[in-house]
Design an enzyme around this catalytic site. Structure first.
Site: not given
Ligand code: ADP
Ligand code: MG
Ligand code: MG
Length: 881
Positions: A23, A93, A102, A104, A337, A455, A764, A831, A851
């Site tokens: 990200k 994030r 899994g 945060m 991504r 088999h 073969s 083969c 081949y």
């Molecule tokens: P995930 O990895 O679960 O997608 P993100 O970090 O992408 O989590 O955050 C999920 C959503 O939170 C984003 O798609 C966006 O809509 C919102 N978000 C994250 N950061 C911001 C920000 N700085 N301003 C506004 N919305 C945000």
């Molecule tokens: Mg996201």
């Protein structure tokens, strides 16, 4: 200065993925190509690792670096953290190198407190928005950073809506939200015993620590184990200034793919919600709108959005999966991504990108994982119906495909059911050659025992038939005609559905859809064929399989096994008479019955293959596989031969073997009974002469002698074969060219290949037997222990599935070298089952085979793998320069 642990988005790039996470590196990349990204910074994965070294604490120098970067953001935006008039809020994030469930979740609106909320009101003039943001922050922070159950907040929210008599959160007014904030703080106090933290720096620190800690939470650890992601990669943390999609009707948030991820159509595909924040779109609290509606609601924003997606696609040269927010009519990009897609979409997109001049054909070829093609070649379940279906059990994904039908526990019942026009699934403890007809007639096959090379698995893959094997969760009672899984018992005639690509068994009859091999698929495969050097042949024993393989692009038959022709119900009595004969005259009589049938088999296959080369292997399996096993069969056979059942029983017993796979089979049959191979040779040559005379097509049959371990063995068998050919030529006063070669499947043959090549015009590689004999693993029994090897990491994969390049492959290399030394133009192929496995195909390319040959449904996969081998070789050459 010490090590740098924090990078502003302006300092990063997409190449820094391992340091900044997926990200973070893409946020930096978007920032630096001039896209509208709210400013922010990334705390590196190395910081995460040090966090663990420091006893799960943020150390002072790191905090200092964070403050400096935060100050930079404040300066850029003219806002201040915790400001009474114009506060800066941020999101925190997580962002690992590989996206990982899994980890945060994201915390939005961090920095809000009782002062800042006032500041937010005064800077925006929007009280409702300010309290909406605050209540969201308290809930997210409490849940994500402090572990207070989200449910507790949801309940308070629900009660509030109920009291107000409204359904949607957007219907709550400023006063309501202000009250909600108060109640949320109470929830926090009740749970934590302390007030909700008001200091933004404290909030930030706790949030960052929570992200780092989540790297090692049990869910994340299990996920990493499952996907072989190393535990020492660490996660990055992104701190980013907020933009607000919840500022009213000209604001919103959404997610989109730059092309359709299901079919690849070059059209933006996605959803958005007005007056919403963060994950509201995917959380399902309101029904989102299709992205095409954005064009109507806010045409200028949509236009800009389209521009941005074009820039992103040209820049990343692939379809992107993006997240965005609109704040009061202004677009902001929050994530990009490379998007996940179906195989069909992957091919359509790759071809389109080449035609749009964005990527080269070589790149397109590398973008499709060969095994993915499976998805396209077999009919698939209707995805909607599938989602509603109940999973009965899981077994091994032995042969891909989707199949539904009524269950039957005996091959003959399947045949009868098919006769009644039913769809049937053959369910067996495990299958044996006697089940072959039922296997042909069944829609799919389920076995409780046996591995990927049992088999059932091998035969099903050969036929392109769906098979789930080794499904040990299911208990099969063939006598009672029931199967049991957990508390569910099914009886004959009940419906199940099988997904052979993932090894899942479902209850009931799930409808299917035929896959379309669209024009783009054809175009893509034509590029593949231009590039590859290896030829791709097929393993096919019947006209039907041969025709299927030709449709999939097979350039010949690399292995036509003759034993399956012998198992045919109409022929087996003659085959049995041949085997139990105690005189040559008797045996020849039985063989004479078989001759016209085999000749017809070959003739039909030639006609389908036309000028393409056909390699026919003379009889290989141990004779005992053909023997009658029950009293009734023995009696019938004795009667037809005019001998006593008792005598026949003795003969049958005398033919039984302790270790048949190392017993009386392959060329050893020809040493004891040369007339068997002579009959087959005659059928091969006569059919080829017939083809020449009747249809005017002259082919060069390739006669393959199995299980040779010593050059003198081959000399002997070859002499017999040639004598028979000479007889035929004399009788017909005609001749054709032919080739005689051998399988290399006994280790001794591989290391004496120079001697063997004196007699053999082609090799073969029979890598199934070569693996079996090389490792000393019985193919039929290894299911019992090989899984443990894989579980314990001794083997990455079973060597029967993926060629062991180091050992078995070494024997192949030796044989290639020695063979070519004696006979420089010797034709070389493979083969074994490995001939259709991508990494093994690549190996065959590298050691210079001519081949590979594989089952019909793997032909396109082998073609692609062969092309990728060439492209990778070119890339390595470039790197070396
Ligand atoms: P995930 O990895 O679960 O997608 P993100 O970090 O992408 O989590 O955050 C999920 C959503 O939170 C984003 O798609 C966006 O809509 C919102 N978000 C994250 N950061 C911001 C920000 N700085 N301003 C506004 N919305 C945000
Ligand atoms: Mg996201
Ligand atoms: Mg998410």
């Amino acid at each position: 200065m010490g090590k740098k642990y924090v990078y502003s988005f302006k300092e990063g790039s997409k190449e820094m993925k391992s340091l900044l996470g997926g990200k973070g590196s893409n946020l930096a990349e978007m920032t630096n190509i001039g896209l509208p990204v709210p400013p922010g910074f990334t705390i590196t994965t190395e910081a995460c690792n040090r966090f663990y070294d420091e006893g799960q604490k943020l150390w002072p120098e790191l905090l200092e670096e964070i403050y400096l970067n935060l100050a930079e953001v404040e300066k850029t935006l003219g806002k201040r953290f915790s400001d009474q008039s114009n506060p800066l809020l941020v999101s925190v994030r997580s962002g690992a190198v590989f996206s990982m469930p899994g980890m945060m979740d994201t915390i939005l609106n961090l920095g809000l407190n009782d002062d800042a909320v006032k500041g937010l009101i005064s800077s925006t003039g929007n009280e409702r928005f300010a309290y909406d943001s605050y209540r969201r922050f308290i809930q997210m922070f409490s849940d994500i950073a402090m572990g207070i159950p989200k449910r507790k907040f949801d309940e308070v929210m629900e009660k509030m809506k109920e009291d107000k008599g409204v359904h949607l959160d957007t219907e709550l007014e400023a006063e309501d939200l202000k009250e909600l904030v108060r109640r949320f703080k109470d929830v926090y106090y009740e749970d934590m015993g302390t007030e909700f933290p008001q200091d933004p720096m404290k909030q930030l620190q706790l949030a960052i620590e929570a992200v780092f800690s989540s790297w090692n939470n049990p869910r994340a650890v299990i996920y990493r184990k499952l996907h072989d992601i190393p535990g020492n990669l660490g996660t990055a943390v992104n701190v980013q200034s907020m933009v607000y999609g919840n500022m009213g009707d000209t604001s919103g948030t959404g997610v989109a793919f730059t092309r359709n991820p299901a079919n690849g159509e070059n059209k933006i595909y996605g959803e958005f919600l007005m007056n919403a924040q963060g994950e509201d779109v995917v959380a399902g609290i309101r029904t989102p709108k299709s992205i095409s509606e954005l064009e109507e609601v806010m045409p200028e924003v949509f236009e800009e959005f389209r521009k941005v997606t074009n820039i992103l696609e040209s820049h990343y040269r692939d379809m992107q999966d993006i997240e965005f927010t609109i704040e009061k009519g202004k677009l902001f990009m929050l994530q990009t991504r490379t998007g996940k897609r179906t195989t069909q979409a992957a091919i359509n997109i790759a071809v389109d990108l080449v035609n749009e001049g964005k990527i080269s054909k070589d790149e397109a070829i590398l973008r499709i994982e060969p095994n993915q093609l499976n998805q396209l070649l077999h009919p698939a379940f209707d995805t909607k119906k599938l989602a509603e279906s109940e999973v009965l059990a899981k077994g091994l994904p032995a042969s891909p495909g989707a199949a539904s039908g009524k269950i039957y526990f005996h091959a003959k019942d399947v045949v009868e059911a098919k006769g009644r026009g039913e769809k049937a699934i053959l369910v067996r403890q495990e299958t044996s050659p006697e089940d072959i007809e039922g296997m042909i007639m069944a829609e799919g096959i389920l076995t409780a025992r046996g591995g990927m090379t049992s088999h059932a698995a091998v035969v099903a893959r050969g036929m392109g038939k769906c098979c789930v094997a080794g499904c040990s969760e299911v208990r099969v009672d063939e006598l009672q005609r029931t199967m049991k899984s957990g508390s569910i018992t099914l009886k004959e005639g009940d419906y199940i559905s099988l997904d052979g690509s993932i090894g899942t068994v479902y209850l009931g009859d799930i409808p299917k859809v035929e896959p379309e091999l669209s024009g783009h698929f054809g175009e893509f495969m034509s590029w593949v064929d231009e590039v590859r050097r290896l030829k791709v042949r097929t393993n096919a024993d019947t006209p039907k399989d041969s025709a299927q393989a030709v449709k999939f692009g097979a350039e010949g038959i690399g292995l036509c096994r003759t034993e399956h022709m012998f198992f045919d119900e109409a022929r087996i009595p003659a085959v049995r008479r041949m085997i139990v004969s105690n005189s040559e005259t008797q045996r020849k009589k039985a063989l004479e019955e078989l001759l016209p049938l085999q000749r017809k088999d070959f003739y039909e296959i030639y006609k389908i293959m036309e000028e393409r080369p056909v390699t026919i292997r003379l009889l290989d399996p141990p004779l005992h596989e053909f023997l009658p096993s029950n009293a009734k069969d023995i009696e019938e056979l004795a009667k037809s031969m005019g001998i006593a059942a008792e005598d026949l029983k003795d003969t049958v017993e005398s033919l039984e073997e302790v270790n048949p796979m190392l017993g009386h089979r392959g060329c050893r049959l020809a040493v004891t009974y040369p007339e068997i191979y002579r009959m087959q040779t005659r059928a091969i040559i006569e059919a080829a002469l017939d083809y020449k005379v009747n249809d005017g097509v002259e082919i060069v049959p390739e006669i393959m002698i199995p299980l040779i371990g010593d050059a003198d063995e081959l000399t002997y068998v070859k002499k017999e074969v040639i004598a028979e050919i000479e007889d035929v030529f004399r009788e017909r006063s005609d001749s054709i060219e032919y080739m005689i070669g051998t399988m290399i499947e006994v280790p001794r043959a591989a290391i004496t290949a120079d001697d063997i090549a004196k007699e053999a015009e082609f090799f073969s590689f029979g890598t199934n037997d070569l693996t079996q004999m090389g490792f000393g693993f019985s193919r039929d029994d290894s299911g019992k222990f090989l899984n443990a090897y894989v579980d314990k990491g001794i083997f990455a994969k079973s060597p029967f599935e993926v060629l062991d390049q180091r050992g078995i492959g070494k024997m192949m290399e030796i044989a290639v070298d020695l063979g070519r030394k004696t006979r420089p133009d010797i034709k070389l192929g493979i083969c074994g089952e490995h001939g259709g496995e991508p990494s093994s195909v690549e190996f065959c390319h590298r050691i210079g085979l001519d081949y590979v040959s594989c089952s019909p449904y793997r032909v396109p996969i082998a073609r692609l793998a062969a092309a990728q081998a060439v492209v990778k070789e070119r890339m390595n050459l470039q790197l070396d320069k």
